[in-house]
Scaffold this motif. Structure first.
Motif, mmCIF file in Angstrom:
data_model
loop_
_atom_site.group_PDB
_atom_site.id
_atom_site.type_symbol
_atom_site.label_atom_id
_atom_site.label_comp_id
_atom_site.label_asym_id
_atom_site.label_seq_id
_atom_site.Cartn_x
_atom_site.Cartn_y
_atom_site.Cartn_z
ATOM 1 N N LYS A 3 0.834 -1.187 0.000
ATOM 2 C CA LYS A 3 0.000 0.000 0.000
ATOM 3 C C LYS A 3 0.876 1.247 0.000
ATOM 4 C CE LYS A 3 -4.126 -1.955 2.113
ATOM 5 N NZ LYS A 3 -5.193 -1.777 3.129
ATOM 6 N N GLN A 4 0.451 2.223 -0.799
ATOM 7 C CA GLN A 4 1.224 3.454 -0.921
ATOM 8 C C GLN A 4 0.670 4.523 0.012
ATOM 9 O OE1 GLN A 4 1.441 5.028 -4.891
ATOM 10 N NE2 GLN A 4 3.338 6.113 -4.471
ATOM 11 N N HIS A 5 1.565 5.130 0.799
ATOM 12 C CA HIS A 5 1.175 6.210 1.691
ATOM 13 C C HIS A 5 1.213 7.540 0.942
ATOM 14 C CE1 HIS A 5 0.940 3.921 5.436
ATOM 15 N NE2 HIS A 5 1.951 3.196 4.961
ATOM 16 N N SER A 6 0.687 8.556 1.580
ATOM 17 C CA SER A 6 0.617 9.869 0.945
ATOM 18 C C SER A 6 2.001 10.399 0.585
ATOM 19 C CB SER A 6 -0.100 10.863 1.866
ATOM 20 O OG SER A 6 0.535 10.925 3.133
ATOM 21 N N GLY A 7 3.019 9.985 1.351
ATOM 22 C CA GLY A 7 4.381 10.430 1.058
ATOM 23 C C GLY A 7 5.039 9.676 -0.082
ATOM 24 N N GLY A 8 4.363 8.674 -0.608
ATOM 25 C CA GLY A 8 4.895 7.912 -1.733
ATOM 26 C C GLY A 8 5.553 6.602 -1.350
ATOM 27 N N GLN A 9 5.733 6.357 -0.017
ATOM 28 C CA GLN A 9 6.376 5.125 0.409
ATOM 29 C C GLN A 9 5.419 3.934 0.275
ATOM 30 O OE1 GLN A 9 5.727 7.752 2.373
ATOM 31 N NE2 GLN A 9 7.532 8.416 3.523
#
Length: 231
Positions: free
Chosen positions: A76-82
């Motif tokens: 899953k991708q977080h808002s920061g792109g990680q």
């Protein structure tokens, strides 16, 4: 005065009490038993719940937990792109079970050797929901039947790829690659044993075999390392 909670799995009874939203000292007759049952059966890790009043002062809960048969890994991708790795479990009914924190369990769950299933649509990984997929249904049927099959104890399932329309692609912990059709799992497991016995007779191990074909099965062999170099 007493809350009697028993489960057939590893969830801490105190965590079950929290999910049920019940406390000692409540009015036993004023408690909505259907609400308690409904709340607990909304928890993805729980399959069934029985809730009873035991007069004069006990509330009894009996929990059946879902038993993981396979694991699925999603990212899953977080808002920061990680990207974050997320592990889910699947039971025999194809229900998605989220990973549970060990602090909510009475002992550490040992699921290291549970087979990994790849090829699952990540959009289908919704905790508490059943995934509708004939390929996944066949893969879980294979896992359920394997320990009672002619191959039990001879090899172990490491990974099952369900991305193909008509077949399952299996990798064993010994490194063998096995292709199976979606139907007739028991028959194919019997043929797998026949091929395995033939290889053992000639001091060979299965490198790859296609059991989805009805006749003239293609097999590639390798020499097990403990047998030394091929002569």
């Amino acid at each position: 005065k007493t809350i009697d909670i028993r489960t057939n799995g590893l969830i801490d009874p105190e965590q079950i009490r929290v999910w049920a939203r019940i406390h000692e000292g409540e009015n036993l007759f004023g408690l909505d038993l259907q609400r308690v049952k409904r709340d607990l059966e909304m928890v993805p890790q729980i399959k069934t719940v029985a809730v009873d009043r035991v007069l004069p002062k006990t509330l009894r809960l009996r929990i059946t937990e879902r038993r993981p048969l396979a694991q699925v890994i999603a990212y899953k991708q977080h808002s920061g792109g990680q990207l974050q790795k997320v592990v889910y479990w699947l039971d025999a009914e194809r229900v998605v079970i989220p990973h549970m924190d060990s602090k909510h369990m009475v002992e550490e769950s040992s699921l290291k050797w549970v087979p990994l299933i790849i090829g699952v649509n990540q959009a289908d990984l919704m905790p508490g929901r059943s995934i509708q997929s004939p390929q996944l249904e066949s893969a879980l049927s294979l896992i359920r039947r394997f320990d009672l099959s002619p191959m039990a104890g001879l090899t172990h399932l490491r990974q099952i790829d369900i991305s193909q329309r008509e077949t399952l692609e299996v990798i064993t912990w010994q490194g063998g690659h096995v292709t199976l059709g979606l139907n007739g799992i028991d028959r194919q497991l019997g043929r797998w044993r026949q091929v395995y016995d033939l290889g053992r007779k000639h001091r060979r191990a299965i490198s790859s075999v296609d059991l989805s074909i009805k006749n003239n099965l293609p097999v590639r062999w390798r020499v097990p390392t403990h047998l030394g170099p091929q002569s």
